[in-house]
Design an enzyme around this catalytic site. Structure first.
Site, PDB file in Angstrom:
ATOM      1  N   CYS A 188      52.790   4.177  -1.171  1.00  0.00           N
ATOM      2  CA  CYS A 188      51.442   4.572  -1.604  1.00  0.00           C
ATOM      3  C   CYS A 188      50.684   3.342  -2.045  1.00  0.00           C
ATOM      4  CB  CYS A 188      51.530   5.433  -2.858  1.00  0.00           C
ATOM      5  SG  CYS A 188      51.679   7.138  -2.533  1.00  0.00           S
ATOM      6  N   GLU A 222      53.617   3.942   4.957  1.00  0.00           N
ATOM      7  CA  GLU A 222      54.027   5.331   5.173  1.00  0.00           C
ATOM      8  C   GLU A 222      52.843   6.149   5.691  1.00  0.00           C
ATOM      9  OE1 GLU A 222      56.460   6.981   1.893  1.00  0.00           O
ATOM     10  OE2 GLU A 222      55.202   8.772   2.135  1.00  0.00           O
TER      11      GLU A 222
HETATM   12  N1  ACO Z   1      33.794   2.061   3.281  1.00  0.00           N
HETATM   13  C1  ACO Z   1      33.892   1.160   4.286  1.00  0.00           C
HETATM   14  N2  ACO Z   1      34.838   0.177   4.312  1.00  0.00           N
HETATM   15  C2  ACO Z   1      35.686   0.106   3.276  1.00  0.00           C
HETATM   16  C3  ACO Z   1      35.636   0.999   2.182  1.00  0.00           C
HETATM   17  C4  ACO Z   1      34.634   2.009   2.210  1.00  0.00           C
HETATM   18  N3  ACO Z   1      34.498   2.880   1.214  1.00  0.00           N
HETATM   19  N4  ACO Z   1      36.622   0.683   1.298  1.00  0.00           N
HETATM   20  C5  ACO Z   1      37.262  -0.380   1.819  1.00  0.00           C
HETATM   21  N5  ACO Z   1      36.693  -0.718   3.001  1.00  0.00           N
HETATM   22  C6  ACO Z   1      37.074  -1.815   3.883  1.00  0.00           C
HETATM   23  C7  ACO Z   1      36.504  -3.108   3.318  1.00  0.00           C
HETATM   24  O1  ACO Z   1      35.241  -3.376   3.866  1.00  0.00           O
HETATM   25  C8  ACO Z   1      37.539  -4.112   3.701  1.00  0.00           C
HETATM   26  O2  ACO Z   1      37.364  -4.565   5.014  1.00  0.00           O
HETATM   27  P1  ACO Z   1      36.664  -6.011   5.316  1.00  0.00           P
HETATM   28  O3  ACO Z   1      37.409  -7.017   4.495  1.00  0.00           O
HETATM   29  O4  ACO Z   1      36.893  -6.139   6.804  1.00  0.00           O
HETATM   30  O5  ACO Z   1      35.243  -5.852   4.921  1.00  0.00           O
HETATM   31  C9  ACO Z   1      38.850  -3.330   3.680  1.00  0.00           C
HETATM   32  O6  ACO Z   1      38.495  -1.961   3.829  1.00  0.00           O
HETATM   33  C10 ACO Z   1      39.625  -3.528   2.411  1.00  0.00           C
HETATM   34  O7  ACO Z   1      38.764  -3.649   1.316  1.00  0.00           O
HETATM   35  P2  ACO Z   1      39.331  -3.921  -0.154  1.00  0.00           P
HETATM   36  O8  ACO Z   1      38.173  -4.197  -1.058  1.00  0.00           O
HETATM   37  O9  ACO Z   1      40.419  -4.930  -0.114  1.00  0.00           O
HETATM   38  O10 ACO Z   1      39.972  -2.502  -0.465  1.00  0.00           O
HETATM   39  P3  ACO Z   1      39.955  -1.704  -1.854  1.00  0.00           P
HETATM   40  O11 ACO Z   1      40.272  -2.598  -2.974  1.00  0.00           O
HETATM   41  O12 ACO Z   1      38.693  -0.935  -1.943  1.00  0.00           O
HETATM   42  O13 ACO Z   1      41.203  -0.729  -1.644  1.00  0.00           O
HETATM   43  C11 ACO Z   1      42.195   1.295  -0.854  1.00  0.00           C
HETATM   44  C12 ACO Z   1      41.427   0.006  -0.458  1.00  0.00           C
HETATM   45  C13 ACO Z   1      43.478   0.913  -1.572  1.00  0.00           C
HETATM   46  C14 ACO Z   1      42.533   2.066   0.403  1.00  0.00           C
HETATM   47  C15 ACO Z   1      41.239   2.117  -1.781  1.00  0.00           C
HETATM   48  O14 ACO Z   1      40.113   2.508  -1.044  1.00  0.00           O
HETATM   49  C16 ACO Z   1      41.884   3.356  -2.388  1.00  0.00           C
HETATM   50  O15 ACO Z   1      42.653   3.248  -3.331  1.00  0.00           O
HETATM   51  N6  ACO Z   1      41.554   4.548  -1.836  1.00  0.00           N
HETATM   52  C17 ACO Z   1      42.058   5.792  -2.415  1.00  0.00           C
HETATM   53  C18 ACO Z   1      43.544   5.972  -2.178  1.00  0.00           C
HETATM   54  C19 ACO Z   1      43.914   5.786  -0.716  1.00  0.00           C
HETATM   55  O16 ACO Z   1      43.280   6.353   0.171  1.00  0.00           O
HETATM   56  N7  ACO Z   1      44.992   5.010  -0.478  1.00  0.00           N
HETATM   57  C20 ACO Z   1      45.543   4.776   0.842  1.00  0.00           C
HETATM   58  C21 ACO Z   1      46.404   5.935   1.248  1.00  0.00           C
HETATM   59  S1  ACO Z   1      47.447   5.541   2.615  1.00  0.00           S
HETATM   60  C22 ACO Z   1      48.891   4.907   1.885  1.00  0.00           C
HETATM   61  O17 ACO Z   1      49.038   5.027   0.684  1.00  0.00           O
HETATM   62  C23 ACO Z   1      49.952   4.253   2.746  1.00  0.00           C
END
Ligand code: ACO
Length: 295
Positions: A188, A222
């Site tokens: 996760c 995962e």
């Molecule tokens: N809309 C568009 N693009 C996005 C968004 C968004 N809301 N959020 C992140 N991105 C893109 C970013 O633009 C970036 O890409 P780039 O560098 O090419 O511009 C990339 O995704 C990563 O951005 P970060 O800032 O490093 O990511 P962040 O710190 O926001 O964390 C995460 C990403 C962990 C998925 C977060 O959104 C989150 O916690 N979401 C809720 C929980 C979740 O969905 N977790 C993943 C489940 S799958 C698993 O656990 C295996």
């Protein structure tokens, strides 16, 4: 309850087990806690989380950003904050670096620039309560993942923002099975909404792949991935693979890329396909790339 299940069984022609499962699924789709207060932030939640009953019935929970303990009442929370001695995760600190500049909006809201980012490795079998609290908190922002209480088989890599006083509050984390039969290197991953889009997600993903590389393995997150998970992993894989293609000379195979990045071959293939950098020729995937593609 029995009668209701009978009715569902009758109406939908399902078995009791299927009906019960559907019933459970329906009840867990209903978001219970609407808002959390964690440190200086008030955050709207996204999904249901199975906090113990008396807490799950609250629409607002107070959560300590250091111990992750949860409270129904603000006064108990404030008393806890005043008394808590460990202002950071109960694990081994494995990384510390100056915090990157924060988004402009934070300054406008009067939020201070954190001094440092720190990362801890926390063992689910030795810091059980902390890790269970972390999973319950994470579930408020994760739709599919179901780990809450059986945390022993997992390591948790916890990212914190450290302030000028040395207090380290939770910003995000990823969990990893100590031994994954499926070869997953992330179970996760979560960055709390107030800290999203600051690059913390990619920092955590990068750490996960570096650990996998050091183990001499390849790994993959995962499944299923959430939409935000898909975006973040695809962005990370694209960046790392283009950099590897740019810096490594000669004819690279998928196997070479997997060995140097720890990214599993199916993720490499799907990423290169999305970039139109791979062809299927004589029964094999062939990377087809020019210098222009890697700029
Ligand atoms: N809309 C568009 N693009 C996005 C968004 C968004 N809301 N959020 C992140 N991105 C893109 C970013 O633009 C970036 O890409 P780039 O560098 O090419 O511009 C990339 O995704 C990563 O951005 P970060 O800032 O490093 O990511 P962040 O710190 O926001 O964390 C995460 C990403 C962990 C998925 C977060 O959104 C989150 O916690 N979401 C809720 C929980 C979740 O969905 N977790 C993943 C489940 S799958 C698993 O656990 C295996």
């Amino acid at each position: 309850m029995k009668r209701r299940i009978d009715e569902i069984h009758h109406v939908q022609g399902q078995s009791y087990d299927e009906a019960l499962e559907k019933e459970h699924e329906a009840s867990t789709k209903v978001k219970n806690i609407k808002v959390i207060e964690i440190g200086r932030y008030e955050v709207d939640t996204w999904y249901f989380s199975p906090y113990p009953d008396v807490f799950a019935m609250q629409s607002r929970l107070y959560i300590c950003p250091y111990s992750l303990k949860y409270f129904k009442r603000r006064d108990s929370y404030v008393r806890h904050l005043a008394a808590v001695t460990r202002r950071g995760p109960p694990g081994l600190r494995i990384y510390a670096a100056p915090a990157p500049p924060q988004p402009e909006a934070n300054a406008k809201l009067g939020l201070p620039q954190p001094a440092r980012l720190t990362l801890y490795e926390v063992d689910g079998s030795t810091a059980k309560v902390y890790c269970q609290c972390l999973c319950l908190l994470a579930k408020l922002f994760l739709d599919h993942k179901t780990l809450y209480y059986d945390v022993d088989p997992f390591l948790f890599y916890v990212l914190c923002e450290e302030d000028a006083t040395g207090a380290e509050s939770l910003a995000g984390y990823f969990s990893k099975e100590k031994s994954s039969a499926e070869g997953n290197n992330i179970a996760c991953i979560l960055v709390l909404p107030q800290h999203q889009r600051k690059g913390y997600g990619k920092l955590l993903i990068d750490l996960a792949y570096h650990i996998t590389l050091r183990e001499g393995k390849v790994g993959s997150p995962e499944k299923p991935l959430s939409d935000l998970g898909q975006l973040s992993f695809r962005s990370y894989w694209t960046e790392v693979l283009l950099e590897a293609l740019r810096t490594q000379r000669g004819n690279l195979s998928i196997k070479d890329l997997a060995a140097s990045t720890a990214i599993r071959s199916d993720d490499i293939i799907s990423t290169l396909q999305s970039l139109n950098l791979i062809r299927f020729w004589k029964g094999q995937h062939v990377i087809s790339v020019s210098a222009k593609n890697c700029r």
